[in-house]
Structure formats: C-alpha cells, structure tokens
Design a protein around this motif. Structure first.
Motif, PDB file in Angstrom:
ATOM      1  N   ASP A 369     -16.491  -8.860   4.176  1.00 44.73           N
ATOM      2  CA  ASP A 369     -16.859  -9.954   5.277  1.00 44.73           C
ATOM      3  C   ASP A 369     -16.335 -11.436   4.224  1.00 44.73           C
ATOM      4  O   ASP A 369     -15.929 -12.327   4.984  1.00 44.73           O
ATOM      5  N   GLU A 413      -7.943  -9.132  13.471  1.00 47.39           N
ATOM      6  CA  GLU A 413      -8.184 -10.180  14.390  1.00 47.39           C
ATOM      7  C   GLU A 413      -9.609  -9.933  15.218  1.00 47.39           C
ATOM      8  O   GLU A 413     -10.446 -10.913  15.449  1.00 47.39           O
ATOM      9  N   ASP A 414      -9.721  -8.712  15.224  1.00 48.56           N
ATOM     10  CA  ASP A 414     -11.286  -8.094  15.738  1.00 48.56           C
ATOM     11  C   ASP A 414     -12.276  -8.626  15.131  1.00 48.56           C
ATOM     12  O   ASP A 414     -13.268  -9.010  15.580  1.00 48.56           O
ATOM     13  N   ARG A 415     -12.280  -8.176  13.880  1.00 48.65           N
ATOM     14  CA  ARG A 415     -13.419  -8.517  12.896  1.00 48.65           C
ATOM     15  C   ARG A 415     -13.442  -9.932  12.710  1.00 48.65           C
ATOM     16  O   ARG A 415     -14.636 -10.566  12.576  1.00 48.65           O
ATOM     17  N   ALA A 417     -13.287 -12.162  15.126  1.00 49.57           N
ATOM     18  CA  ALA A 417     -13.880 -12.443  16.214  1.00 49.57           C
ATOM     19  C   ALA A 417     -15.172 -12.259  16.284  1.00 49.57           C
ATOM     20  O   ALA A 417     -16.152 -12.940  16.800  1.00 49.57           O
ATOM     21  N   ARG A 418     -15.613 -10.826  15.574  1.00 50.00           N
ATOM     22  CA  ARG A 418     -16.936 -10.457  15.591  1.00 50.00           C
ATOM     23  C   ARG A 418     -17.823 -11.590  14.611  1.00 50.00           C
ATOM     24  O   ARG A 418     -18.933 -11.960  14.994  1.00 50.00           O
ATOM     25  N   ILE A 419     -16.971 -11.670  13.450  1.00 49.74           N
ATOM     26  CA  ILE A 419     -17.939 -12.520  12.480  1.00 49.74           C
ATOM     27  C   ILE A 419     -18.085 -14.068  12.993  1.00 49.74           C
ATOM     28  O   ILE A 419     -18.930 -14.761  12.904  1.00 49.74           O
ATOM     29  N   ALA A 421     -18.418 -14.830  16.064  1.00 51.52           N
ATOM     30  CA  ALA A 421     -19.342 -14.774  17.123  1.00 51.52           C
ATOM     31  C   ALA A 421     -20.927 -15.050  16.548  1.00 51.52           C
ATOM     32  O   ALA A 421     -21.803 -15.444  17.161  1.00 51.52           O
ATOM     33  N   GLU A 422     -20.898 -14.584  15.197  1.00 55.35           N
ATOM     34  CA  GLU A 422     -22.252 -14.555  14.488  1.00 55.35           C
ATOM     35  C   GLU A 422     -22.308 -15.859  13.737  1.00 55.35           C
ATOM     36  O   GLU A 422     -23.451 -16.245  13.388  1.00 55.35           O
TER      37      GLU A 422
END
Length: 486
Positions: A369, A413-415, A417-419, A421-422
C-alpha cells in the motif's frame, strides 16, 4: 496538377456535398460578412473572404474567426470599421492587418499583399498589392488561395485550390522551392495541414521539403513551436510526424524523434522504437475525452527518447535500456526549453516521461500500500494522464501479454480507488502541520521544521494516516534521534 492527383468522380460528388455545406456555412455568417462588404464597396473598395475561411467553409467547418483581404490600406479600413465594429485592434497593423469583432465573430482584414522576403530570415518586406490575384499567388497553399468576393459571393480560384481540396492534396500556388524559399515555415505548415486535414502533400512539395529542410533553421523557435503544437494536436498527428521525419524537418528541431528510428524496442521486437512511439501517440489520442490533450500527446511522443543513450546489449544478446525514463525526462526538458515551451507545461510532460515506467512490475505482486501511495503522490495532478500514458504504452501484439498488462493496470486503479476511499490520497500530507511541529519541538521557523515535515510525510506514505497521539510520538522520537531534543 499531375494525373495521379487529379480528383476522381467520387471526390467530385463529395465536393458537391462540401459545396452545399459551404453555402450553409456562408449563410450563417453572411449577414455580418455581406454587411461589411457593402460598407467597403460604398467606400470605393473591395472586400473578399479569403484563405482558411474559404477552405473551412468548403469543408463544412467554418468557425467564428474570419479572414478578409481588401485593396483598402489600414487607415481606410479603420475608418470603415469605426462606428460599426463592436471592438477594433491594431496589433497586426505593421503587416497591414486590422482586427475587429461583430456579433460574436472575430474579423481580420488585411490589405492586399505582394511582399518579398530577404531569404535570410522569414520576415517579409511588406509591400501592399493592388489586386486579388496577386494577393492569392503569395499564399502558402492552393487550398488557402481561394476567395469569395463580398457582398456578391463571387468565387475566385486561380490556382486550382478547389480541385486540390477535392483530391485532399497540399500544393503551393508558386513553385515549392520559391514558396519555401520565401518562408521556410511553410514546410512545417505543410506537415501541420497534413495532420489537421488528413491530406497528403504533393510529390513536388515533398521533394522540396526534403531538399530545403535546413532552411528551417532561419525560423525562430517560438514560430516552430506554435506550428508543431498545432501539428501534434491535429486529427492525424501520425501523418504529420512521419512527414517531419521522412523529409528531415524533424532533425532540425526535434532530432530525438528521428533518433528513435533504428533503436530496437524491447517490449515488441517486431517494431523499432520509432514505430512503437507512433503507436503510443495514436493510442494516447484514443484515450482523450474532450479535444487535444497536448501534455499527454507530447509525453507519448517523448516517453522513449532516452533509449538511444541507454541502449545496452547483454552477454545473452538481449537489449536493455536501463533508466531510459530518467534520461528521457532530462532530454525532454532540454528540448521543450529550446522550443520555448512554458515551464509549467514542460514540467508536466517531463513528469509523465519520468513516471511512465513506474507501473511495470506491479503485476508481480510486490507493491505494498505504501508503494501505491507513493505512485499517487509522485504523480499528483498528473495521475489521470499517467493512467492513459501507461495504458497507451502497451503495444505488444501478444494478446495474452496485452490482456495481462491491462488486467494488472485495472487492478492498480481499483487499488488506488480503494485506498483513496479510506485516505485522502489526493492530498498526502504529514499528520502534523508546520505550526504543530514548531509548538511541539519548541523551534522557530527554519530548516528543522522542513526536515521534520518531510520525515512525517514519509511516515504518512509508508504507514498511512496516523492519529494525533501517534504522529506526535513519532515526531518526538525523530527529534531525539536527530539530537534536536535531549
């Protein structure tokens, strides 16, 4: 015109449709254009819609900028415009041009010209002409040497521009050698029009461009920059770029592009880096959402220019280009500076070139991450363009490999977006600001605060957000280790 470039019957049918569009386009602006024409006629002068305005009307794409020519001199033009135009400007007066605005249209009215050039610089010795035919002959290309007289709408085409427009060919009214000798920038304009209009240059024009490429050295960097920018933002930049390389024009102001031609591309060895680069530019264009993204296109063009200087052949015969993105970024910065591009634009293109290889290796599952946060932080506002450039750089013909690269970038890109969001990835900053650092450490503004801020940002990138207590504890730990606190 040669037999090979003569319009076919199908082209003539297309031209008829284009002429119908032209009538509609001219009717759209005719209330203003015809009214202005009548004012010139009442004053004893001629007025003609000319050049690119006529060309674009015939192509059904006339804009709101209209070009006119007249036998009236600038002082007389000003008298005719005053009291009628909503605004008037005289920035082009030394070249015989007066500008005006009326009903949302920008009008430029230029006195007939018959200037000559000194054959050393591109600067003309401005001489006013006396008639339309003489004015049209001095223009760059036949497709820009047509006129519509106002207000009667009489069409004048002494050099076959209509036929060339139908045949989609770029040809000069005078002999190409004479035309380019007068103004070498016209060679670059030929490539630009080829890119913008998807036209081909006439063989005679191509030959003259090749013979006279060195004459481009007479042109200022700013003028070359402006024409090149329009070329790269054309509907078909690949045609224009190939023309620059094939004629030797690129060697005069963008030698890095020509230098790619013989280098082997390690991603797709059936192509050289030159062909790979053109494909990347083409791919980048396909990712644009709203008009030309010059930064993306320029980064696509320059992304591999560091390869010639970093090429190495290993003991096993494999070719490598280690750190070519670093060298390429440096070369890109130097080239854009030489072409007088603004510093902020240069920084964006250079940043993308430097980052374009960062993604490779993500698919091996080695990214934490922290690595994702650094990718986002280093890209900053360029992240959307970096996404597009990285995807554009995949030109392999191996379908399985291409599919895997696409899937890997989808996953990244999905990862992100996930991070995101957090955490607030768009604004990765330390968990303590400068004021908090000074208060906690009891230090004034200065280098210590900057070092502490940088350390906390590294912790933020590595571990994600810290709560206030954890951030303060980390700052105090760092300060003691640095000898700032006892």
């Amino acid at each position: 015109m040669s037999e090979a470039s003569a319009p076919h019957a199908a082209d003539r049918r297309e031209l008829t449709a284009a002429q119908r569009n032209a009538v509609a386009e001219l009717l759209r602006v005719s209330p203003v254009a015809d009214e202005l024409g009548r004012r010139f006629v009442r004053a004893g002068h001629e007025l003609h819609l000319v050049g690119g305005s006529v060309r674009d009307a015939l192509l059904g794409r006339l804009g709101d900028d209209l070009d006119f020519c007249t036998d009236a001199h600038p002082d007389e033009t000003l008298r005719i415009l005053k009291g009628w135009a909503e605004s008037i400007w005289e920035t082009g007066r030394e070249f015989g041009t007066i500008g005006a605005q009326r009903d949302g249209l920008r009008l430029e009215i230029t006195t007939f010209r018959a200037e000559s050039y000194d054959q050393v610089t591109r600067n003309p010795v401005v001489v006013y002409g006396t008639n339309l035919t003489e004015d049209l002959k001095r223009r760059d290309f036949t497709i820009n040497a047509m006129a519509v007289s106002l207000p009667e709408h009489r069409f004048t085409d002494p050099h076959g521009g209509l036929d060339d427009l139908s045949a989609k060919v770029i040809r000069t009214p005078a002999a190409p050698r004479e035309s380019f000798g007068d103004d070498p920038l016209r060679m670059l304009r030929a490539a630009r029009f080829a890119a913008q209009l998807r036209f081909a240059v006439h063989p005679d024009v191509h030959a003259a461009m090749s013979r006279m490429a060195a004459d481009l050295d007479r042109i200022t960097a700013e003028r070359i920059r402006d024409e090149f920018t329009k070329l790269l933002c054309g509907a078909d930049p690949i045609t224009g770029l190939r023309l620059l390389v094939d004629t030797g024009l690129a060697e005069r102001f963008l030698p890095e592009l020509t230098g790619l031609k013989l280098e082997i591309d390690e991603h797709a060895q059936h192509k050289d880096v030159y062909e790979h680069t053109l494909t990347v530019v083409e791919n980048a264009v396909s990712y644009e959402e709203d008009g030309c993204d010059f930064v993306l296109r320029m980064a696509a063009l320059m992304h591999d220019v560091g390869k010639p200087a970093t090429k190495a052949v290993g003991p096993d015969g494999r070719v490598s280009f280690h750190h070519h993105e670093v060298v390429g970024a440096r070369l890109t910065k130097a080239r854009m500076k030489a072409l007088r591009y603004p510093k902020d634009l240069t920084a964006k293109v250079t940043g993308l070139v430097a980052l374009h290889l960062r993604f490779y290796g993500y698919g091996r599952g080695e990214w934490t991450d922290s690595a994702v946060r650094r990718y986002v932080a280093d890209a900053g506002d360029l992240l959307p363009q970096l996404h597009k450039l990285t995807r554009s750089d995949c030109t392999t013909r191996n379908r399985r490999k291409a599919a895997q690269l696409g899937a890997d970038y989808d996953a990244l890109e999905d990862r992100i977006a996930r991070i995101a969001a957090e955490e607030d990835l768009a604004r990765v900053r330390p968990d303590l600001d400068g004021n908090a650092i000074m208060e906690l450490l009891g230090v004034p503004p200065g280098p210590v605060v900057g070092r502490a801020w940088k350390h906390l940002k590294e912790q933020r990138l590595e571990h994600g957000p810290l709560d206030r207590d954890a951030a303060e504890a980390e700052l105090l730990r760092w300060a003691r280790a640095e000898g700032i606190l006892g």
